[in-house]
Design an enzyme around this catalytic site. Structure first.
Site, PDB file in Angstrom:
ATOM      1  N   GLU A 261      -8.441   5.210  -7.282  1.00 20.21           N
ATOM      2  CA  GLU A 261      -7.389   5.526  -8.248  1.00 20.21           C
ATOM      3  C   GLU A 261      -7.957   6.279  -9.455  1.00 20.21           C
ATOM      4  OE1 GLU A 261      -8.577   2.506  -7.516  1.00 20.21           O
ATOM      5  OE2 GLU A 261      -8.459   1.123  -9.223  1.00 20.21           O
TER       6      GLU A 261
ATOM      7  N   HIS B 267       0.810  -1.223   0.000  1.00 16.38           N
ATOM      8  CA  HIS B 267       0.000   0.000   0.000  1.00 16.38           C
ATOM      9  C   HIS B 267       0.836   1.263   0.000  1.00 16.38           C
ATOM     10  CE1 HIS B 267      -4.019  -1.584   0.198  1.00 16.38           C
ATOM     11  NE2 HIS B 267      -3.525  -2.581   0.921  1.00 16.38           N
TER      12      HIS B 267
END
Ligand SMILES: Nc1ncnc2c1ncn2[C@@H]1O[C@H](COP(=O)(O)OP(=O)(O)OP(=O)(O)O)[C@@H](O)[C@H]1O
Ligand SMILES: [Mg+2]
Lengths: 252, 227
Positions: free
Chosen positions: B119, B89
Site C-alpha cells: 500500500e 481483499h
C-alpha cells in the site's frame, strides 16, 4: 559540525508555541537597548513568515533571500529604522527558505558573522515550532531566550524546545521571559514552575529574565506599526520591557 | 518519426497485403504491450517499482545536468490492513485503484507516479523544488481525504494516507538510495505523528511534544500557576 559564533553578544528569541510574543518582545527590547546606547542588529529569523519589517512599518525591497540567491551584499540589505538599529529582513511566503539545507545555513552563518562586526548586540527572532531553522539559529547564538505565557501549551512547547536544545545540541543556558502575564508576580510564578521541571528532568537551570504584562499597547503597536516603546503612550508593558533591557544590558 | 514508420510498413515487393509485414506489426504491438507491462503495475495502472528505480536514476541525472532539484513524495495508505480485514481483499484492491487514480489525475504530466509495493506509493517530481512538492502532497492528501470511495454494498469509506516529502539538490551529491531513505523517514514521521499528514524538512512536527514522558507532562501541568 562547526558553527560560527558571532563576535558581539547574540541572543535568540524562541518559544516553541507560536504567537506568544517573540517578535514583539525582541523588537521592543532591541529598541530599549538602543536607548541605552547599544548598536543592535535585529535578524528576522522567521524565514517562512517574516514580519519584523511589518511590525516596524518598514518597506523592504531585498531580503536575506537575495543575499543567498543573488550574492547581494549583506550590508545593502540592512534596513535602519533608527541609526543604531539595523534589521536584516527575511522574505515571507517563500516556503523553500524554511527548509534550510546545510549550505544555506553556512551562508547565513557567514552573512551574520560579517554583519555582526558593526554591532554590540545581535538579536534573532525565530519562527514558532522546532523546525530545523529554529534549532539552527538557537545553536549559533550565545544566549537562548525562551518566551512563554501562562498558557499550558506554551509551557509544554517551551519545555520541549529546551529539551531538544539541551539533549541534541548541548545548550545549557536558557533565559525565560514570561509574556502576557498579569504582573511580575505571575511572571515569576510561571517561570519558576517551568524552571523547576527543567531542573528536575533535564538537569539544567534556566534563569528568569523578566516579564511583560498583557497590555493593549502591545497589541495596538502591531496594528499601528509603531512598537510599544516608541509609542507616544506609555504603559505597563514598555516599563517592563525597559526593565528587561536593563537586565540584558548588565550582561547575560 | 512519421517517415520512419512509413518506411517500416513498406513491403519491398510491393504486395498490398504482405503477410510478413502484418506479422512485424503484430510483433511490434506485442513488444510495446510487454514493455508497458514490464513497467506498470497491473492493478493500479501506475508505474511499478522496477520503473521507479530506473526513472529516479534518470531524473536525478537530469537534475545534476540542469542544476534543479528532484522532489520525491512517498505515500502510505493509513490503516490499510484494517480495510482489508474489515471489508475484504476485493475492497482493498478497490482502495488501491482509487488512490492510484487520484495520484495520476492530480499530478502533472511530467510527474511519475508509481506503486512502490503493497500500500505504498511514490511520486517523482522532476525538476521541482521542495515547497512545490509539499504543495502537491498537501493537495493529494486533501483530495484523498475528501473523496469517499463507494463500496459494492452501497456504503462508502473514507481513506487517508501519510506523506513524506523531500527534495534532493544536485549539489548534495546524494545517491538514489540515500534520497529514498530520507523521504521514507519523513513518511515514518508522518505515521508516528498520527497519520493523514504531510511531513518534510520544514514541517515542525509535534514529535517533540509527544516525546515528553508522562512524568514530565504531569510535572509541567502541576506547575501551572493558579494552584
Ligand atoms: N504583552 C502583550 N500584551 C498584549 N498583546 C500582546 C503582548 N505580546 C504580544 N501581543 C500580541 O500577540 C500577538 C502575537 O505577538 P507576536 O507576533 O510578537 O508573537 P510571535 O511569538 O512572534 O508570533 P509568531 O510565532 O507568529 O512569530 C500580536 O498581535 C501581539 O500584538
Ligand atoms: Mg514572530
Amino acid at each position: 559540525m562547526e558553527f560560527p559564533v558571532f563576535a558581539p553578544s547574540s541572543v535568540c528569541f524562541s518559544s516553541g508555541k507560536g504567537g506568544v510574543g517573540k517578535t514583539s518582545i525582541s523588537i521592543n527590547t532591541a529598541l530599549a537597548l538602543v536607548d541605552r546606547g547599544f548598536r543592535v542588529l535585529l535578524v528576522d529569523g522567521d524565514l517562512g513568515l517574516a514580519n519584523v519589517d511589518v511590525m516596524l512599518g518598514l518597506s523592504v525591497q531585498t531580503t536575506m533571500r537575495d543575499i543567498i540567491a543573488n550574492d547581494e551584499d549583506p550590508r545593502t540589505v540592512l534596513v535602519y529604522p533608527e541609526p543604531n538599529l539595523a534589521v536584516l529582513p527575511a522574505s515571507s511566503g517563500v516556503p523553500d527558505m524554511v527548509n534550510l539545507g546545510p549550505e544555506d545555513q553556512a551562508v547565513i552563518g557567514q552573512i551574520l558573522q560579517v554583519l555582526s562586526a558593526d554591532f554590540d548586540l545581535v538579536f534573532v527572532d525565530v519562527a514558532a515550532g522546532i523546525g530545523p531553522s529554529v534549532l539552527w539559529f538557537n545553536t549559533v547564538v550565545h544566549h537562548n531566550v525562551v518566551v512563554i505565557t501562562p498558557d499550558p501549551t506554551s509551557i509544554t512547547d517551551a519545555y520541549a524546545l529546551i529539551k531538544v536544545l539541551m539533549r541534541d545540541h548541548n545548550r545549557r543556558r536558557f533565559y525565560l521571559v514570561a509574556n502576557m502575564v498579569r504582573n511580575e508576580k505571575e511572571g515569576i510564578q510561571v517561570c519558576q514552575g517551568l524552571i523547576k521541571v527543567v531542573k528536575k528532568f533535564l538537569n539544567v537551570e534556566p534563569e528568569y529574565l523578566g516579564f511583560v504584562p498583557r497590555d493593549n499597547l502591545m497589541a495596538r503597536a502591531v496594528r499601528d506599526q509603531v512598537p510599544a516603546v516608541r509609542s507616544a503612550e506609555t504603559g505597563k508593558a514598555d516599563e517592563a520591557i525597559r526593565k528587561l533591557a536593563a537586565r540584558m544590558a548588565r550582561g547575560l | 518519426m512519421k517517415e520512419k514508420k512509413a518506411k517500416k510498413d513498406f513491403c519491398p515487393h510491393g504486395f498490398p497485403d504482405c503477410p510478413i509485414l502484418g506479422e512485424i506489426r503484430d510483433l511490434r504491438d506485442a513488444c510495446a504491450r510487454l514493455s508497458h507491462q514490464v513497467e506498470t503495475d497491473g492493478l493500479t495502472g501506475l508505474y511499478n517499482y522496477r520503473h521507479f528505480l530506473k526513472a529516479l536514476e534518470t531524473e536525478m541525472e537530469r537534475s545534476r545536468r540542469l542544476g534543479l532539484p528532484t522532489s520525491l513524495i512517498m505515500i502510505d495508505i493509513d490503516h490499510f490492513k484494517a480495510v482489508n480485514d474489515t471489508y475484504g481483499h476485493e475492497a482493498g484492491n478497490r482502495v488501491l485503484q482509487h488512490v492510484g487514480s487520484i495520484w495520476r489525475t492530480h499530478t502533472r504530466k511530467i510527474d511519475i507516479a508509481c506503486r512502490y509495493g503493497g500500500e505504498e506509493f511514490v511520486i517523482i517530481l522532476p525538476t521541482t523544488r521542495l515547497y512545490r512538492a509539499v504543495n502537491t502532497a498537501q493537495r493529494l492528501r486533501k483530495t484523498l481525504e475528501e473523496k469517499e470511495l463507494p463500496l459494492a454494498d452501497g456504503t462508502s469509506i473514507s481513506i487517508t494516507a501519510s506523506f513524506g516529502v523531500d527534495a534532493c539538490d544536485p549539489k548534495e551529491n546524494c545517491t538514489e538510495e540515500e534520497f529514498v531513505d530520507r523521504v521514507d523517514r519523513f513518511l515514518m514521521q508522518a505515521k508516528s505523528e498520527g497519520r493523514n499528514r504531510v511531513c518534510h524538512r520544514g514541517s515542525h512536527g509535534k514529535t517533540l511534544t509527544t516525546e515528553l514522558s508522562r512524568e514530565e507532562r504531569e510535572a509541567l501541568f502541576a506547575s501551572k500557576p493558579g494552584d
